[in-house]
Design a protein around this motif. Structure first.
Motif, PDB file in Angstrom:
ATOM      1  N   THR A  93       0.842  -1.282   0.193  1.00 45.74           N
ATOM      2  CA  THR A  93      -0.041  -0.156  -0.017  1.00 45.74           C
ATOM      3  C   THR A  93       0.869   1.309  -0.012  1.00 45.74           C
ATOM      4  O   THR A  93       2.222   1.088   0.383  1.00 45.74           O
ATOM      5  CB  THR A  93      -1.005  -0.024   1.229  1.00 45.74           C
ATOM      6  N   THR A  94       0.358   2.215  -0.189  1.00 41.00           N
ATOM      7  CA  THR A  94       0.924   3.519  -0.346  1.00 41.00           C
ATOM      8  C   THR A  94       1.281   4.091   1.024  1.00 41.00           C
ATOM      9  O   THR A  94       0.783   3.431   2.167  1.00 41.00           O
ATOM     10  CB  THR A  94       0.298   4.716  -1.000  1.00 41.00           C
TER      11      THR A  94
ATOM     12  N   ASN B  45      -3.667   4.612   1.840  1.00 42.86           N
ATOM     13  CA  ASN B  45      -5.025   4.742   1.452  1.00 42.86           C
ATOM     14  C   ASN B  45      -5.192   4.028  -0.030  1.00 42.86           C
ATOM     15  O   ASN B  45      -6.348   3.885  -0.330  1.00 42.86           O
ATOM     16  CB  ASN B  45      -5.173   6.031   0.950  1.00 42.86           C
ATOM     17  N   SER B  46      -3.952   3.459  -0.648  1.00 40.46           N
ATOM     18  CA  SER B  46      -4.043   2.776  -1.872  1.00 40.46           C
ATOM     19  C   SER B  46      -3.261   1.619  -2.181  1.00 40.46           C
ATOM     20  O   SER B  46      -2.344   1.676  -1.292  1.00 40.46           O
ATOM     21  CB  SER B  46      -3.767   4.095  -3.034  1.00 40.46           C
TER      22      SER B  46
ATOM     23  N   SER C 297      -1.770   2.599  -9.049  1.00 39.06           N
ATOM     24  CA  SER C 297      -2.150   2.842  -7.546  1.00 39.06           C
ATOM     25  C   SER C 297      -3.831   3.301  -7.667  1.00 39.06           C
ATOM     26  O   SER C 297      -4.205   3.481  -8.450  1.00 39.06           O
ATOM     27  CB  SER C 297      -1.728   4.263  -7.086  1.00 39.06           C
TER      28      SER C 297
ATOM     29  N   ASN D  20      -7.037   3.564  -5.453  1.00 38.81           N
ATOM     30  CA  ASN D  20      -7.477   4.273  -4.178  1.00 38.81           C
ATOM     31  C   ASN D  20      -8.737   3.470  -3.523  1.00 38.81           C
ATOM     32  O   ASN D  20      -9.449   3.278  -4.131  1.00 38.81           O
ATOM     33  CB  ASN D  20      -7.893   5.615  -4.550  1.00 38.81           C
TER      34      ASN D  20
ATOM     35  N   THR E 236     -10.734   4.248  -1.259  1.00 41.51           N
ATOM     36  CA  THR E 236     -11.856   5.372  -1.216  1.00 41.51           C
ATOM     37  C   THR E 236     -12.559   5.521  -2.311  1.00 41.51           C
ATOM     38  O   THR E 236     -13.921   5.334  -2.395  1.00 41.51           O
ATOM     39  CB  THR E 236     -11.523   6.471  -0.197  1.00 41.51           C
ATOM     40  N   THR E 237     -11.982   5.995  -3.267  1.00 38.31           N
ATOM     41  CA  THR E 237     -12.443   6.511  -4.524  1.00 38.31           C
ATOM     42  C   THR E 237     -12.572   5.426  -5.561  1.00 38.31           C
ATOM     43  O   THR E 237     -13.360   5.644  -6.443  1.00 38.31           O
ATOM     44  CB  THR E 237     -11.761   7.684  -5.334  1.00 38.31           C
TER      45      THR E 237
ATOM     46  N   THR F 220      -4.705   5.022 -10.964  1.00 34.84           N
ATOM     47  CA  THR F 220      -3.806   5.822 -11.464  1.00 34.84           C
ATOM     48  C   THR F 220      -2.754   5.127 -12.172  1.00 34.84           C
ATOM     49  O   THR F 220      -1.936   4.547 -11.394  1.00 34.84           O
ATOM     50  CB  THR F 220      -3.357   6.977 -10.560  1.00 34.84           C
TER      51      THR F 220
END
Length: 408
Positions: A360-361, A365-366, A381, A383, A385-386, A390
């Motif tokens: 993960t980042t 979060n990602s 990457s 995300n 949440t969204t 990317t």
């Protein structure tokens, strides 16, 4: 490395296992070194050439640029390599097709150079997981003798320190045998989900018990069986070479079932692909919790799972041919709110995805994953949440099979 379950085989071929080191891992080097606070990514890539194993590539950043296997990286010995990191060491395990295989350990020097630390022979295993400061590996028989062998490897010294055996027929207790899909440290114990298989040499991975879930609970480090947790709302958790049980930051464990049990290569599961829960401090499934992912996804099944953080999981989903074209897709599942969201901005056609045990980042979060497509191979990457993907670094000269990160 063959199974009679087509979906399980697709998952096994599409994903090579790896993991990231925890924040508590200490940096290592040729001379012991000190933790400089720096990190490097390790990308493994295969050219697909016969007899050529993955190349190990290193980089400071995977968000931009490109990297190639041509004239670059460390070439490994032997094919079918699987990966795990523990205690800031990167372990490469050779799948020996039933024969003993090499376990090669790598770490970073204080200058950030990836070097081979040790190499030793061990049994070819089907399960490997970090537990405390060890790597727990398990050789699980699918036919013939029914004794599974569990090995404890000191992750700092790269030495086998103990072995425990388990009669898988006795564990299953239903006339078949237990085949562990993976092992997960939950608190101070090790939870091992398993599928029940015939193991008759003809329909090895077939079962007469397609609609049940089992998790064997062992203490550690003794590896003494304490209990088998059972349920019948979905099928077995995980799959061959595929983790299906994860512990979150709250200490709860979530199990993921693809509902892909077969008999004579025919899918026989009648239960939905779903997520179940084991509350912290308990050894039973939470009967008030059931996340029917197959229903919320429009008929897709879970193939592989990766935990991001805060209840967010990255899922690889497979559809049914003729119904939703059987096209694999990525999704985010929020197990706290029981929401399901398809990932956007990802390639439409996925050749394979490194969606098991990704890193993960830094902000948690990602998920960072390798996505291979007919047009090329990139690190993305995604995300949590969204659910937006990317695109980052392009990997040339080979398909991405794993991503890890070490400190130096």
């Amino acid at each position: 490395m063959k199974t009679n379950c087509k979906l399980a085989l697709l998952a096994a071929l599409a994903f090579t296992t790896f993991s990231c080191s925890s924040d508590s891992d200490k940096a290592g080097s040729e001379t012991g070194g000190v933790d400089t606070g720096k990190t490097k990514y390790i990308i493994t890539a295969t050219t697909g050439a016969t007899g050529i194993a993955d190349y190990l590539l290193t980089t400071d950043d995977v968000a931009t640029g490109s990297i190639t296997t041509t004239g670059n990286g460390l070439e490994q010995d032997g094919t079918y390599r699987y990966y795990i990191t523990a205690q800031n060491n990167f372990f490469s395990l050779l799948y020996g097709q039933g024969n003993p295989g090499a376990v090669t350990t790598y770490n970073l020097t204080t200058e950030g150079k990836l070097v081979k630390k040790s190499n030793f022979q061990a049994e070819t295993v089907h399960v490997f997981a970090a537990v405390n400061k060890d790597i727990l590996t398990i050789k699980v028989p699918r036919s013939g003798a029914s004794i599974a062998s569990m090995y404890k490897i000191d992750a700092e010294k790269s030495l086998i320190t103990g072995e425990v055996q388990q009669d898988t027929k006795k564990l299953a207790g239903n006339g078949e045998r237990a085949f562990y899909t993976w092992a997960t440290q939950v608190g101070d114990k090790v939870y091992m989900p398993y599928m029940s298989i015939k193991g008759d040499g003809v329909d090895n991975f077939g079962t007469s018990n397609p609609d049940s879930t089992w998790v064997a609970v062992y203490n550690y480090p003794e590896l003494k069986l304490e209990k088998v947790i059972k349920d019948n709302r979905t099928s077995y958790l995980g799959a061959y070479f595929t983790n299906g049980l994860f512990q979150d930051e709250n200490g709860d464990a979530y199990g993921f079932s693809g509902a892909i049990a077969t008999s004579n290569a025919v899918l026989t599961s009648t239960k939905p692909s779903a997520i179940v829960k084991i509350k912290k401090g308990t050894t039973d499934f939470d009967k008030t919790y059931f996340f029917n992912v197959q229903e919320k996804s429009g008929g897709y099944k879970i193939s592989a799972t990766n935990y991001i953080s805060k209840g967010k999981f990255l899922l690889l989903m497979y559809g049914n041919a003729g119904k939703n074209n059987g096209v694999p897709k990525l999704a985010i599942a929020d197990v706290y709110n029981q929401t399901f969201t398809w990932v956007t901005n990802a390639p439409a056609t996925l050749t394979s995805v490194t969606s098991r045990y990704n890193i993960t980042t830094e902000d948690g979060n990602s998920a960072i994953v390798g996505i291979n497509t007919p047009e090329g191979n990139w690190i993305y990457s995604i995300n949590g949440t969204t659910a937006v993907a990317t695109r980052g670094m392009k990997v040339e000269g080979g398909q991405i099979t794993a991503i890890a990160k070490l400190k130096y």
